[in-house]
Scaffold this motif. Structure first.
Motif, PDB file in Angstrom:
ATOM      1  N   MET A  41      52.426 -83.096  22.650  1.00  0.00           N
ATOM      2  CA  MET A  41      52.640 -82.367  21.398  1.00  0.00           C
ATOM      3  C   MET A  41      53.946 -82.783  20.747  1.00  0.00           C
ATOM      4  O   MET A  41      54.027 -82.933  19.519  1.00  0.00           O
ATOM      5  CB  MET A  41      52.621 -80.864  21.678  1.00  0.00           C
ATOM      6  CG  MET A  41      51.258 -80.329  22.062  1.00  0.00           C
ATOM      7  SD  MET A  41      51.286 -78.660  22.800  1.00  0.00           S
ATOM      8  CE  MET A  41      52.058 -77.712  21.498  1.00  0.00           C
ATOM      9  N   GLN A  42      54.991 -82.995  21.548  1.00  0.00           N
ATOM     10  CA  GLN A  42      56.267 -83.439  20.997  1.00  0.00           C
ATOM     11  C   GLN A  42      56.154 -84.851  20.443  1.00  0.00           C
ATOM     12  O   GLN A  42      56.748 -85.176  19.404  1.00  0.00           O
ATOM     13  CB  GLN A  42      57.350 -83.371  22.082  1.00  0.00           C
ATOM     14  CG  GLN A  42      58.785 -83.517  21.576  1.00  0.00           C
ATOM     15  CD  GLN A  42      59.231 -84.964  21.443  1.00  0.00           C
ATOM     16  OE1 GLN A  42      58.617 -85.880  21.992  1.00  0.00           O
ATOM     17  NE2 GLN A  42      60.325 -85.177  20.714  1.00  0.00           N
ATOM     18  N   THR A  43      55.382 -85.683  21.084  1.00  0.00           N
ATOM     19  CA  THR A  43      55.157 -87.042  20.591  1.00  0.00           C
ATOM     20  C   THR A  43      54.483 -87.009  19.226  1.00  0.00           C
ATOM     21  O   THR A  43      54.818 -87.801  18.335  1.00  0.00           O
ATOM     22  CB  THR A  43      54.280 -87.830  21.580  1.00  0.00           C
ATOM     23  OG1 THR A  43      54.896 -87.843  22.873  1.00  0.00           O
ATOM     24  CG2 THR A  43      54.092 -89.266  21.108  1.00  0.00           C
ATOM     25  N   MET A  44      53.552 -86.096  19.037  1.00  0.00           N
ATOM     26  CA  MET A  44      52.840 -85.962  17.772  1.00  0.00           C
ATOM     27  C   MET A  44      53.785 -85.650  16.617  1.00  0.00           C
ATOM     28  O   MET A  44      53.502 -85.993  15.469  1.00  0.00           O
ATOM     29  CB  MET A  44      51.785 -84.860  17.889  1.00  0.00           C
ATOM     30  CG  MET A  44      50.640 -85.190  18.827  1.00  0.00           C
ATOM     31  SD  MET A  44      49.616 -83.747  19.226  1.00  0.00           S
ATOM     32  CE  MET A  44      49.052 -83.286  17.602  1.00  0.00           C
ATOM     33  N   ALA A  45      54.913 -84.999  16.910  1.00  0.00           N
ATOM     34  CA  ALA A  45      55.847 -84.615  15.849  1.00  0.00           C
ATOM     35  C   ALA A  45      56.594 -85.811  15.277  1.00  0.00           C
ATOM     36  O   ALA A  45      57.093 -85.755  14.154  1.00  0.00           O
ATOM     37  CB  ALA A  45      56.840 -83.585  16.383  1.00  0.00           C
ATOM     38  N   GLY A  46      56.725 -86.890  16.045  1.00  0.00           N
ATOM     39  CA  GLY A  46      57.376 -88.094  15.550  1.00  0.00           C
ATOM     40  C   GLY A  46      58.863 -87.930  15.279  1.00  0.00           C
ATOM     41  O   GLY A  46      59.399 -88.521  14.326  1.00  0.00           O
ATOM     42  N   GLN A  47      59.560 -87.179  16.124  1.00  0.00           N
ATOM     43  CA  GLN A  47      60.991 -86.963  15.931  1.00  0.00           C
ATOM     44  C   GLN A  47      61.803 -87.580  17.073  1.00  0.00           C
ATOM     45  O   GLN A  47      62.707 -86.975  17.615  1.00  0.00           O
ATOM     46  CB  GLN A  47      61.286 -85.466  15.811  1.00  0.00           C
ATOM     47  CG  GLN A  47      60.634 -84.838  14.603  1.00  0.00           C
ATOM     48  CD  GLN A  47      60.990 -83.370  14.426  1.00  0.00           C
ATOM     49  OE1 GLN A  47      62.033 -82.905  14.900  1.00  0.00           O
ATOM     50  NE2 GLN A  47      60.138 -82.636  13.739  1.00  0.00           N
ATOM     51  N   ASN A  48      61.453 -88.814  17.407  1.00  0.00           N
ATOM     52  CA  ASN A  48      62.040 -89.537  18.531  1.00  0.00           C
ATOM     53  C   ASN A  48      61.527 -88.963  19.850  1.00  0.00           C
ATOM     54  O   ASN A  48      60.912 -87.896  19.893  1.00  0.00           O
ATOM     55  CB  ASN A  48      63.569 -89.518  18.504  1.00  0.00           C
ATOM     56  CG  ASN A  48      64.147 -90.691  17.717  1.00  0.00           C
ATOM     57  OD1 ASN A  48      63.618 -91.800  17.789  1.00  0.00           O
ATOM     58  ND2 ASN A  48      65.215 -90.449  16.981  1.00  0.00           N
TER      59      ASN A  48
END
Length: 261
Positions: free
Chosen positions: A37-44
């Motif tokens: 889910m954090q990867t999906m955000a695209g914020q490093n």
């Protein structure tokens, strides 16, 4: 909308409350899901996000703070990503302890393969699902489910850095720039009581306490009931009241807490 919400939760629940502040513990399965889910955000990758956020707290509102709000609204919102880092940021960044994440296999896996994982989970999967299941065109799906979603999630989370450091009251610490913002609580599903968060960064409810949009903290509590989360850390009501009385701006209103699981 759903994918955008998952992306935001990957930041607020995952990168922020779990990996930055260790406000609770999770099973390997939930850790993997939150990593995606954090990867999906695209914020490093998680490692970089956590390093910057820990630096933000440790050197708050100074030149050592990557998102130094004292440099203005635009800088704290997105300007910090558009210019070279201040020399103090590079210097103080070396003082941030990252040993816990260096020992986390899921975090390090994402760090080592971030760009591949980003393409799969942030670009291809969200764009391909409407194409294959609902006969959407690739162009429309790419625009809506990648570009529009990505920009929306970025500006939503950036509001925590800018709006929640500019417009609002300071019931817990009047000496910092972080404030309580109803607007930010609305657009981020609860993460607007930022003055509280900077006063008590380890609280798993933070920065939601006192709002009616306690979505992330309720999810954490639900996951705890399912046995996927544990050791939920929280601040006692007495400590909250004492801090508000000692350093607050006088706008504190009673905020009750529920016993953590």
């Amino acid at each position: 909308m759903f994918i955008g919400w998952l992306s935001i939760e990957g930041i607020t629940m995952g990168a922020h409350r779990l990996w930055t502040h260790h406000s609770f513990q999770v099973t390997p399965l939930l850790s993997t899901v939150l990593m995606i889910m954090q990867t999906m955000a695209g914020q490093n990758c998680i490692w970089i996000w956590v390093r910057d956020h820990r630096q933000h707290h440790r050197y708050e509102d100074t030149d050592g703070d990557p998102r130094n709000a004292s440099r203005g609204f635009f800088f704290s919102h997105m300007g910090w990503l558009m210019c070279r880092k201040h020399p103090s940021i590079i210097k103080t960044g070396k003082n941030i302890n990252m040993e816990d994440l260096n020992a986390d296999p899921i975090v390090m896996f994402q760090k080592n393969y971030y760009y591949l994982l980003y393409f799969i989970f942030a670009v291809y999967v969200p764009v391909a699902i409407p194409v294959y299941f609902w006969n959407e065109s690739w162009n429309v799906s790419l625009f809506v489910n990648y570009f529009f979603r990505y920009v929306n999630v970025l500006h939503t989370t950036w509001c925590v850095n800018s709006v929640a450091h500019s417009f609002g009251n300071k019931p817990f610490d009047k000496n910092i720039l972080a404030v309580e913002s109803r607007f930010v609580s609305l657009v981020t599903f609860g993460d607007g009581t930022h003055n509280f968060h900077h006063a008590f960064p380890w609280d798993y409810r933070s920065p939601e306490l006192g709002t009616s949009l306690q979505i992330t903290s309720k999810l954490i509590e639900g996951l705890a009931r399912l046995g996927m989360a544990s050791n939920l850390k929280y601040v006692s009501d007495d400590m909250i009241k004492a801090r508000a009385k000692r350093t607050g701006d006088g706008t504190y209103k009673t905020q009750t807490s529920e016993k953590a699981l």
